[in-house]
Write a protein that holds these residues in place. Structure first.
Motif, PDB file in Angstrom:
ATOM      1  N   UNK A 263      27.610  -5.823 -57.584  1.00  0.00           N
ATOM      2  CA  UNK A 263      26.252  -5.277 -57.919  1.00  0.00           C
ATOM      3  C   UNK A 263      26.399  -3.995 -58.739  1.00  0.00           C
ATOM      4  N   UNK A 264      27.362  -3.291 -58.501  1.00  0.00           N
ATOM      5  CA  UNK A 264      27.252  -2.031 -59.387  1.00  0.00           C
ATOM      6  C   UNK A 264      27.882  -2.476 -60.841  1.00  0.00           C
ATOM      7  N   UNK A 265      28.871  -3.364 -61.042  1.00  0.00           N
ATOM      8  CA  UNK A 265      29.081  -3.602 -62.214  1.00  0.00           C
ATOM      9  C   UNK A 265      27.961  -4.246 -63.003  1.00  0.00           C
ATOM     10  N   UNK A 266      26.773  -4.730 -62.429  1.00  0.00           N
ATOM     11  CA  UNK A 266      25.880  -5.392 -63.191  1.00  0.00           C
ATOM     12  C   UNK A 266      25.067  -4.307 -63.673  1.00  0.00           C
ATOM     13  N   UNK A 267      25.179  -3.166 -63.116  1.00  0.00           N
ATOM     14  CA  UNK A 267      24.077  -1.906 -63.551  1.00  0.00           C
ATOM     15  C   UNK A 267      24.804  -1.353 -64.913  1.00  0.00           C
ATOM     16  N   UNK A 268      24.144  -1.680 -65.972  1.00  0.00           N
ATOM     17  CA  UNK A 268      24.603  -1.260 -67.429  1.00  0.00           C
ATOM     18  C   UNK A 268      24.548   0.404 -67.145  1.00  0.00           C
ATOM     19  N   UNK A 269      23.850   1.240 -66.763  1.00  0.00           N
ATOM     20  CA  UNK A 269      23.821   2.656 -66.858  1.00  0.00           C
ATOM     21  C   UNK A 269      25.036   3.271 -66.161  1.00  0.00           C
ATOM     22  N   UNK A 270      25.690   2.543 -65.334  1.00  0.00           N
ATOM     23  CA  UNK A 270      26.837   3.048 -64.584  1.00  0.00           C
ATOM     24  C   UNK A 270      28.263   2.759 -65.403  1.00  0.00           C
ATOM     25  N   UNK A 271      28.128   2.160 -66.385  1.00  0.00           N
ATOM     26  CA  UNK A 271      29.256   1.828 -67.187  1.00  0.00           C
ATOM     27  C   UNK A 271      29.820   3.156 -67.952  1.00  0.00           C
ATOM     28  N   UNK A 272      31.000   3.533 -67.504  1.00  0.00           N
ATOM     29  CA  UNK A 272      31.460   4.994 -68.057  1.00  0.00           C
ATOM     30  C   UNK A 272      31.177   6.164 -67.389  1.00  0.00           C
ATOM     31  N   UNK A 273      30.270   6.058 -66.311  1.00  0.00           N
ATOM     32  CA  UNK A 273      29.814   7.084 -65.495  1.00  0.00           C
ATOM     33  C   UNK A 273      30.454   7.456 -64.417  1.00  0.00           C
ATOM     34  N   UNK A 274      30.622   6.375 -63.574  1.00  0.00           N
ATOM     35  CA  UNK A 274      31.421   6.528 -62.518  1.00  0.00           C
ATOM     36  C   UNK A 274      32.956   6.382 -62.647  1.00  0.00           C
ATOM     37  N   UNK A 275      33.922   7.160 -61.958  1.00  0.00           N
ATOM     38  CA  UNK A 275      35.276   7.321 -61.987  1.00  0.00           C
ATOM     39  C   UNK A 275      35.930   5.781 -62.032  1.00  0.00           C
ATOM     40  N   UNK A 276      37.026   5.565 -62.982  1.00  0.00           N
ATOM     41  CA  UNK A 276      37.688   4.374 -62.826  1.00  0.00           C
ATOM     42  C   UNK A 276      38.356   4.148 -61.505  1.00  0.00           C
ATOM     43  N   UNK A 277      38.118   2.732 -61.335  1.00  0.00           N
ATOM     44  CA  UNK A 277      38.966   2.291 -60.050  1.00  0.00           C
ATOM     45  C   UNK A 277      39.388   1.146 -60.023  1.00  0.00           C
ATOM     46  N   UNK A 278      40.452   0.640 -59.017  1.00  0.00           N
ATOM     47  CA  UNK A 278      41.069  -0.675 -59.084  1.00  0.00           C
ATOM     48  C   UNK A 278      40.918  -1.311 -57.822  1.00  0.00           C
ATOM     49  N   UNK A 279      40.078  -2.005 -57.358  1.00  0.00           N
ATOM     50  CA  UNK A 279      39.893  -2.964 -55.956  1.00  0.00           C
ATOM     51  C   UNK A 279      41.118  -3.521 -55.685  1.00  0.00           C
ATOM     52  N   UNK A 280      41.787  -3.572 -54.651  1.00  0.00           N
ATOM     53  CA  UNK A 280      41.246  -3.001 -53.411  1.00  0.00           C
ATOM     54  C   UNK A 280      41.679  -1.582 -53.035  1.00  0.00           C
ATOM     55  N   UNK A 281      42.334  -1.131 -53.947  1.00  0.00           N
ATOM     56  CA  UNK A 281      43.232   0.219 -53.879  1.00  0.00           C
ATOM     57  C   UNK A 281      42.243   1.518 -54.199  1.00  0.00           C
TER      58      UNK A 281
END
Length: 441
Positions: free
Chosen positions: A124-142
């Motif tokens: 759901x968050x990935x589909x939110x265009x405004x969040x691209x480049x705003x949130x810290x990068x992450x790598x699920x499941x870590x």
């Protein structure tokens, strides 16, 4: 030997028409005793849509008064509602105030719960265009934008060059920096299996603010929208001042800093599209704030509240006599709130004790700054949260059933947060059991 069968019929109001009349009829036919749980006034909700002078609103007022007046007992969500209805309609029967409390699933979320929640929310968050480049990068499941599982001592030199020490990652320069795709930030690189630890909150996470709304006219979203615009400006100003300070910890500590702010709005309603389109245009130029709307599964909503740093309530009440259930839910999750003020709000939100109260957007923006400065180290916010962790003491003596028209004066009742079961056992259970025991004799 004769047996008397006794039962009570509990009716929550609203809904009012035709429910109150049906329950009244059942009472007359069966001889049962009706207890009405007054959560709000049905006619006041109609008045918001039709206007207070509409003929149907006048009919609804008379209907509610007629069929609600003579119940065996009345439960009220506030002292203010009790006093108002007793005076306005001369309610008969026993009268008790039963403040709402959330069920057990509303609690402060653990780091593990937060971690699993944002893994589920990643699509759901990935589909939110405004969040691209705003949130810290992450790598699920870590890792997620809010949690990570890798030990900082085991990070590779490549990661350390970007993230550095915890102090560096908390610095204003690091928070302002848009993560580069070529250099993985803290926790973005998957560790070896033997290096994985239990999840913990990331020091470079944004502050998370949650507001639940029905997107209706009785909740003025424009107040929150204006407040986060002010926050965006103020966060940029403080970042500039911090950058101009001498490059010493002592000098920079004199300049407060604000974190990036992620505002998640839950709920659906008629005004959602209007306001979110306005938000989308504004945040194209924003650097410090993002505002998104999410629809959550029922089991995820309490976890989100328990994950947040601050809640916002825009509820103004159609009758000014009920309390926002969303704030009750937030308190159940140990989440302090900024709440829009109205007549009886102080029965729930104690300004400066478990939350703060605002009336204007500028006041709300100032509260964001006061509570989030220095994030994630927020002593003022921690003090508010601590008051919600102190549950009420259990009392063995039942409360006195109030049949008067007067409520306790300001400050006469010490605020304490208890569970739903505690409230029920202290208020309603003695009422029901006293009648059962009376019929058994």
């Amino acid at each position: 030997m004769s047996h008397i069968v006794f039962f009570s019929c509990f009716e929550k109001n609203p809904p009012t028409i035709p429910t109150l009349a049906v329950v009244w009829l059942v009472e007359k036919i069966t001889g049962s005793k009706v207890i009405i749980d007054w959560h709000n006034l049905g006619y006041s909700i109609l008045a918001m849509k039709l206007g207070s002078d509409h003929p149907f609103v006048n009919f609804a007022t008379l209907f509610e008064a007629k069929f609600g007046r003579t119940a065996y007992a009345h439960l009220f969500v506030t002292n203010a509602m009790r006093d108002y209805l007793v005076q306005k309609w001369d309610l008969q029967g026993r009268k008790l105030v039963l403040h709402d409390r959330p069920p057990h699933r509303f609690h402060r979320s653990s780091s593990q719960e937060i971690h699993e929640l944002f893994i589920r929310l990643k699509p759901s968050l990935t589909l939110q265009a405004p969040l691209r480049g705003f949130l810290p990068e992450s790598s699920a499941p870590y890792s997620t934008p809010f949690t990570h599982t890798a030990s900082e001592q085991l990070l590779t030199p490549e990661v350390s060059l970007d993230g550095g020490s915890a102090a560096r990652r908390n610095s204003i320069e690091y928070r302002a920096k848009i993560s580069s795709s070529s250099i993985p930030p803290v926790s973005a690189k998957a560790p070896l299996y033997t290096e994985v630890q239990l999840p913990s909150r990331r020091p470079d996470r944004p502050a998370l603010v949650v507001s639940s709304t029905s997107w209706t006219p009785d909740e003025d979203f424009s107040i929150l929208l204006e407040a986060i615009q002010m926050y965006e400006v103020r966060a940029g100003e403080l970042a500039g001042l911090h950058g101009k300070a001498e490059n010493t910890r002592k000098e920079q500590s004199r300049v407060g800093t604000l974190p990036k702010l992620l505002v998640i709005i839950t709920g659906k309603g008629p005004l959602r599209e209007k306001y979110m389109q306005e938000v989308a245009k504004l945040q194209e130029k924003w650097k410090w704030v993002r505002c998104v709307s999410l629809w959550l599964e029922a089991e995820d909503y309490p976890i989100l509240l328990g994950s947040a740093d601050l809640g916002v309530s825009l509820h103004s009440s159609s009758s000014a006599l009920d309390l926002p259930m969303k704030v009750v839910d937030m308190f159940g999750c140990g989440l302090p709130v900024c709440a829009l003020n109205f007549a009886c709000l102080d029965e729930l939100v104690k300004d400066g004790l478990n939350g703060v109260v605002f009336e204007t957007a500028s006041q709300l923006a100032q509260q964001f700054e006061d509570l989030l400065t220095g994030f994630p180290k927020t002593p003022r916010l921690n003090d508010l949260r601590a008051s919600l962790s102190r549950t009420s003491k259990r009392h063995s003596a039942p409360p006195v059933v109030d049949t008067s028209r007067q409520s306790a004066g300001p400050g006469q009742e010490e605020w304490r947060w208890g569970t739903w079961e505690e409230n029920w056992n202290l208020t309603v259970k003695p009422l029901v059991l006293s009648d059962l025991s009376g019929h058994d004799r």
